[in-house]
Design a protein around this motif. Structure first.
Motif, PDB file in Angstrom:
ATOM      1  N   VAL A  71      -0.904  -0.207  13.605  1.00 32.96           N
ATOM      2  CA  VAL A  71      -0.401  -1.386  14.312  1.00 32.96           C
ATOM      3  C   VAL A  71      -1.151  -1.614  15.621  1.00 32.96           C
ATOM      4  CG1 VAL A  71       1.905  -1.329  13.294  1.00 32.96           C
ATOM      5  CG2 VAL A  71       1.456  -0.045  15.399  1.00 32.96           C
ATOM      6  N   GLY A  72      -2.163  -0.774  15.896  1.00 32.60           N
ATOM      7  CA  GLY A  72      -2.957  -0.931  17.104  1.00 32.60           C
ATOM      8  C   GLY A  72      -4.262  -1.654  16.819  1.00 32.60           C
ATOM      9  N   PRO A  73      -5.249  -1.515  17.707  1.00 32.29           N
ATOM     10  CA  PRO A  73      -6.535  -2.204  17.533  1.00 32.29           C
ATOM     11  C   PRO A  73      -7.229  -1.856  16.217  1.00 32.29           C
ATOM     12  CG  PRO A  73      -6.318  -1.372  19.771  1.00 32.29           C
ATOM     13  CD  PRO A  73      -5.158  -0.820  19.008  1.00 32.29           C
ATOM     14  N   ALA A  74      -7.200  -0.593  15.808  1.00 30.72           N
ATOM     15  CA  ALA A  74      -7.822  -0.215  14.534  1.00 30.72           C
ATOM     16  C   ALA A  74      -7.121  -0.890  13.362  1.00 30.72           C
ATOM     17  CB  ALA A  74      -7.803   1.299  14.358  1.00 30.72           C
ATOM     18  N   GLY A  75      -5.821  -1.081  13.488  1.00 32.37           N
ATOM     19  CA  GLY A  75      -5.081  -1.766  12.438  1.00 32.37           C
ATOM     20  C   GLY A  75      -5.501  -3.215  12.288  1.00 32.37           C
ATOM     21  N   ARG A  76      -5.857  -3.848  13.393  1.00 27.84           N
ATOM     22  CA  ARG A  76      -6.313  -5.239  13.314  1.00 27.84           C
ATOM     23  C   ARG A  76      -7.674  -5.328  12.611  1.00 27.84           C
ATOM     24  NH1 ARG A  76      -3.524  -5.211  18.254  1.00 27.84           N
ATOM     25  NH2 ARG A  76      -5.359  -4.784  19.546  1.00 27.84           N
ATOM     26  N   VAL A  77      -8.541  -4.346  12.869  1.00 26.72           N
ATOM     27  CA  VAL A  77      -9.820  -4.291  12.147  1.00 26.72           C
ATOM     28  C   VAL A  77      -9.567  -4.093  10.660  1.00 26.72           C
ATOM     29  CG1 VAL A  77     -11.959  -2.980  11.844  1.00 26.72           C
ATOM     30  CG2 VAL A  77     -11.094  -3.427  14.153  1.00 26.72           C
ATOM     31  N   LEU A  78      -8.645  -3.203  10.340  1.00 24.03           N
ATOM     32  CA  LEU A  78      -8.318  -2.933   8.947  1.00 24.03           C
ATOM     33  C   LEU A  78      -7.755  -4.170   8.262  1.00 24.03           C
ATOM     34  CD1 LEU A  78      -8.063  -0.878   6.649  1.00 24.03           C
ATOM     35  CD2 LEU A  78      -5.809  -0.275   7.547  1.00 24.03           C
ATOM     36  N   ASP A  79      -6.849  -4.866   8.911  1.00 32.94           N
ATOM     37  CA  ASP A  79      -6.256  -6.068   8.318  1.00 32.94           C
ATOM     38  C   ASP A  79      -7.320  -7.129   8.046  1.00 32.94           C
ATOM     39  OD1 ASP A  79      -3.725  -4.996   8.308  1.00 32.94           O
ATOM     40  OD2 ASP A  79      -3.086  -5.974  10.154  1.00 32.94           O
ATOM     41  N   GLN A  80      -8.255  -7.283   8.959  1.00 37.15           N
ATOM     42  CA  GLN A  80      -9.327  -8.259   8.770  1.00 37.15           C
ATOM     43  C   GLN A  80     -10.182  -7.885   7.555  1.00 37.15           C
ATOM     44  OE1 GLN A  80     -11.889  -8.855  12.188  1.00 37.15           O
ATOM     45  NE2 GLN A  80     -13.454  -9.902  10.975  1.00 37.15           N
ATOM     46  N   ALA A  81     -10.516  -6.596   7.434  1.00 38.01           N
ATOM     47  CA  ALA A  81     -11.344  -6.152   6.315  1.00 38.01           C
ATOM     48  C   ALA A  81     -10.607  -6.297   4.991  1.00 38.01           C
ATOM     49  CB  ALA A  81     -11.778  -4.704   6.529  1.00 38.01           C
ATOM     50  N   LEU A  82      -9.319  -5.999   4.971  1.00 35.52           N
ATOM     51  CA  LEU A  82      -8.541  -6.174   3.751  1.00 35.52           C
ATOM     52  C   LEU A  82      -8.577  -7.626   3.297  1.00 35.52           C
ATOM     53  CD1 LEU A  82      -5.406  -3.963   4.518  1.00 35.52           C
ATOM     54  CD2 LEU A  82      -7.113  -3.526   2.753  1.00 35.52           C
ATOM     55  N   GLU A  83      -8.383  -8.533   4.246  1.00 33.74           N
ATOM     56  CA  GLU A  83      -8.386  -9.956   3.900  1.00 33.74           C
ATOM     57  C   GLU A  83      -9.753 -10.382   3.378  1.00 33.74           C
ATOM     58  OE1 GLU A  83      -7.462 -14.333   5.923  1.00 33.74           O
ATOM     59  OE2 GLU A  83      -7.137 -12.494   7.082  1.00 33.74           O
ATOM     60  N   GLU A  84     -10.809  -9.973   4.052  1.00 30.44           N
ATOM     61  CA  GLU A  84     -12.148 -10.389   3.642  1.00 30.44           C
ATOM     62  C   GLU A  84     -12.584  -9.725   2.336  1.00 30.44           C
ATOM     63  OE1 GLU A  84     -15.223 -10.603   6.604  1.00 30.44           O
ATOM     64  OE2 GLU A  84     -13.752 -10.766   8.217  1.00 30.44           O
ATOM     65  N   ALA A  85     -12.041  -8.548   2.051  1.00 31.47           N
ATOM     66  CA  ALA A  85     -12.374  -7.863   0.797  1.00 31.47           C
ATOM     67  C   ALA A  85     -11.541  -8.376  -0.372  1.00 31.47           C
ATOM     68  CB  ALA A  85     -12.176  -6.364   0.959  1.00 31.47           C
ATOM     69  N   GLY A  86     -10.529  -9.184  -0.083  1.00 34.18           N
ATOM     70  CA  GLY A  86      -9.690  -9.721  -1.145  1.00 34.18           C
ATOM     71  C   GLY A  86      -8.598  -8.781  -1.617  1.00 34.18           C
ATOM     72  N   ILE A  87      -8.190  -7.864  -0.734  1.00 40.17           N
ATOM     73  CA  ILE A  87      -7.096  -6.942  -1.058  1.00 40.17           C
ATOM     74  C   ILE A  87      -5.816  -7.476  -0.444  1.00 40.17           C
ATOM     75  CG2 ILE A  87      -6.198  -4.607  -0.754  1.00 40.17           C
ATOM     76  CD1 ILE A  87      -9.070  -3.590  -0.693  1.00 40.17           C
ATOM     77  N   ARG A 203     -14.925  -3.512  -0.091  1.00 37.79           N
ATOM     78  CA  ARG A 203     -15.165  -4.366  -1.270  1.00 37.79           C
ATOM     79  C   ARG A 203     -15.415  -3.527  -2.521  1.00 37.79           C
ATOM     80  NH1 ARG A 203     -18.566  -8.960   2.089  1.00 37.79           N
ATOM     81  NH2 ARG A 203     -16.810 -10.424   2.322  1.00 37.79           N
ATOM     82  N   VAL A 204     -16.019  -2.355  -2.359  1.00 40.50           N
ATOM     83  CA  VAL A 204     -16.161  -1.437  -3.495  1.00 40.50           C
ATOM     84  C   VAL A 204     -14.783  -1.052  -4.023  1.00 40.50           C
ATOM     85  CG1 VAL A 204     -16.893   0.875  -4.194  1.00 40.50           C
ATOM     86  CG2 VAL A 204     -18.401  -0.530  -2.783  1.00 40.50           C
ATOM     87  N   ALA A 205     -13.887  -0.703  -3.109  1.00 41.51           N
ATOM     88  CA  ALA A 205     -12.524  -0.333  -3.514  1.00 41.51           C
ATOM     89  C   ALA A 205     -11.821  -1.505  -4.189  1.00 41.51           C
ATOM     90  CB  ALA A 205     -11.733   0.139  -2.298  1.00 41.51           C
ATOM     91  N   ALA A 206     -11.981  -2.700  -3.626  1.00 40.00           N
ATOM     92  CA  ALA A 206     -11.310  -3.879  -4.173  1.00 40.00           C
ATOM     93  C   ALA A 206     -11.789  -4.204  -5.574  1.00 40.00           C
ATOM     94  CB  ALA A 206     -11.540  -5.081  -3.258  1.00 40.00           C
ATOM     95  N   ALA A 207     -13.043  -3.881  -5.875  1.00 41.63           N
ATOM     96  CA  ALA A 207     -13.638  -4.260  -7.153  1.00 41.63           C
ATOM     97  C   ALA A 207     -13.371  -3.256  -8.260  1.00 41.63           C
ATOM     98  CB  ALA A 207     -15.150  -4.436  -6.992  1.00 41.63           C
ATOM     99  N   LEU A 208     -12.767  -2.118  -7.922  1.00 38.80           N
ATOM    100  CA  LEU A 208     -12.496  -1.133  -8.963  1.00 38.80           C
ATOM    101  C   LEU A 208     -11.553  -1.735  -9.998  1.00 38.80           C
ATOM    102  CD1 LEU A 208     -12.109   2.187  -6.947  1.00 38.80           C
ATOM    103  CD2 LEU A 208     -13.986   1.505  -8.436  1.00 38.80           C
ATOM    104  N   PRO A 209     -11.830  -1.509 -11.282  1.00 32.02           N
ATOM    105  CA  PRO A 209     -11.000  -2.130 -12.323  1.00 32.02           C
ATOM    106  C   PRO A 209      -9.583  -1.602 -12.298  1.00 32.02           C
ATOM    107  CG  PRO A 209     -12.491  -0.520 -13.272  1.00 32.02           C
ATOM    108  CD  PRO A 209     -12.901  -0.683 -11.824  1.00 32.02           C
ATOM    109  N   ASP A 210      -8.683  -2.505 -12.605  1.00 32.47           N
ATOM    110  CA  ASP A 210      -7.276  -2.150 -12.708  1.00 32.47           C
ATOM    111  C   ASP A 210      -7.083  -1.347 -13.988  1.00 32.47           C
ATOM    112  OD1 ASP A 210      -4.162  -4.014 -12.370  1.00 32.47           O
ATOM    113  OD2 ASP A 210      -4.519  -1.970 -13.036  1.00 32.47           O
ATOM    114  N   GLY A 211      -6.720  -0.090 -13.827  1.00 33.02           N
ATOM    115  CA  GLY A 211      -6.560   0.767 -14.995  1.00 33.02           C
ATOM    116  C   GLY A 211      -5.260   0.516 -15.752  1.00 33.02           C
ATOM    117  N   SER A 212      -4.380  -0.289 -15.155  1.00 29.01           N
ATOM    118  CA  SER A 212      -3.087  -0.587 -15.802  1.00 29.01           C
ATOM    119  C   SER A 212      -2.412   0.690 -16.279  1.00 29.01           C
ATOM    120  CB  SER A 212      -3.294  -1.553 -16.981  1.00 29.01           C
ATOM    121  OG  SER A 212      -3.868  -2.756 -16.546  1.00 29.01           O
TER     122      SER A 212
END
Length: 218
Positions: A71-87, A203-212
């Motif tokens: 919830v601090g500054p590092a969290g804001r960087v993480l949230d931005q990356a999640l959004e841009e990576a499509g997670i 983005r590598v993590a986001a692109a991993l196939p859903d193993g269902s």
């Protein structure tokens, strides 16, 4: 600091394991000496069946005061990356390898201090239990402390980042992708380059196939 007593956090685990009971039990954890100076335990946060689990090092100053991870500054960087990576943030469970803030005082400021191997090992039962309950398909390993907890002491984020690897040492069939901790982006001399590398790994993590892996309801 060495663990207080034997087995670190293991003796504080509740008899019935779900995320609520874990969070409540972790609030009273004295598995290592960090609890003495920290404001509170900072447990994981997110949906119980999240596809992604993100594991950082430890709570920072703001997380320790507010009782929530990232919830601090590092969290804001993480949230931005999640959004841009499509997670989707609603499909992410975030936690840390160590649940109490490790710091040293410099005047009135609390300066982050890297957890020791003993502290990481003492806190391991909480992380193992979170993995077992959430059953993520993808674990994003944020920094060297999380890498030690999840991938062993010989794993080097600097050499092996951005490459999906199995979590062979743990009872999970999730794939892990290691990257730097978002706080490293904030400390980097060239933040743009550091963030670009961090985002590429996400983005590598986001692109991993859903193993269902989970069976459909009903």
């Amino acid at each position: 600091m060495a663990p207080d007593g034997n087995n670190g956090a293991a003796r504080f685990l509740p008899g019935h394991l779900d995320l609520r009971s874990l969070r409540e039990a972790a609030a009273g954890c004295q598995g290592c000496g960090l609890y003495r100076d920290a404001t509170q335990t900072v447990f994981g946060d997110g949906p119980p069946e999240a596809r992604f689990m993100l594991v950082g090092e430890q709570p920072g100053d703001q997380e320790d005061r507010r009782g929530r991870p990232f919830v601090g500054p590092a969290g804001r960087v993480l949230d931005q990356a999640l959004e841009e990576a499509g997670i989707d943030r609603d499909d992410v469970y975030v936690t840390n390898a160590v649940k109490h803030f490790s710091f040293t005082l410099r005047g009135k400021r609390r300066i982050h201090q890297t957890p020791t191997a003993a502290e990481i090992d003492a806190c391991q039962p909480w992380l193992n239990a979170e993995l077992a309950l959430v059953e993520p398909e993808v674990v994003v390993v944020l920094g060297a402390t999380a890498a030690r907890a999840l991938l062993g002491p010989s794993f080097r984020v600097t050499r092996q980042r951005g490459v999906p690897v199995p979590l062979d040492t743990l009872e999970t069939d999730a794939l892990a992708v290691a990257t730097i901790h978002p706080s490293a982006v904030l400390r980097a001399p060239d933040r743009d380059a550091a963030y670009a590398g961090f985002l590429a790994d996400m983005r590598v993590a986001a692109a991993l196939p859903d193993g269902s892996r989970r069976e459909p309801p009903g």
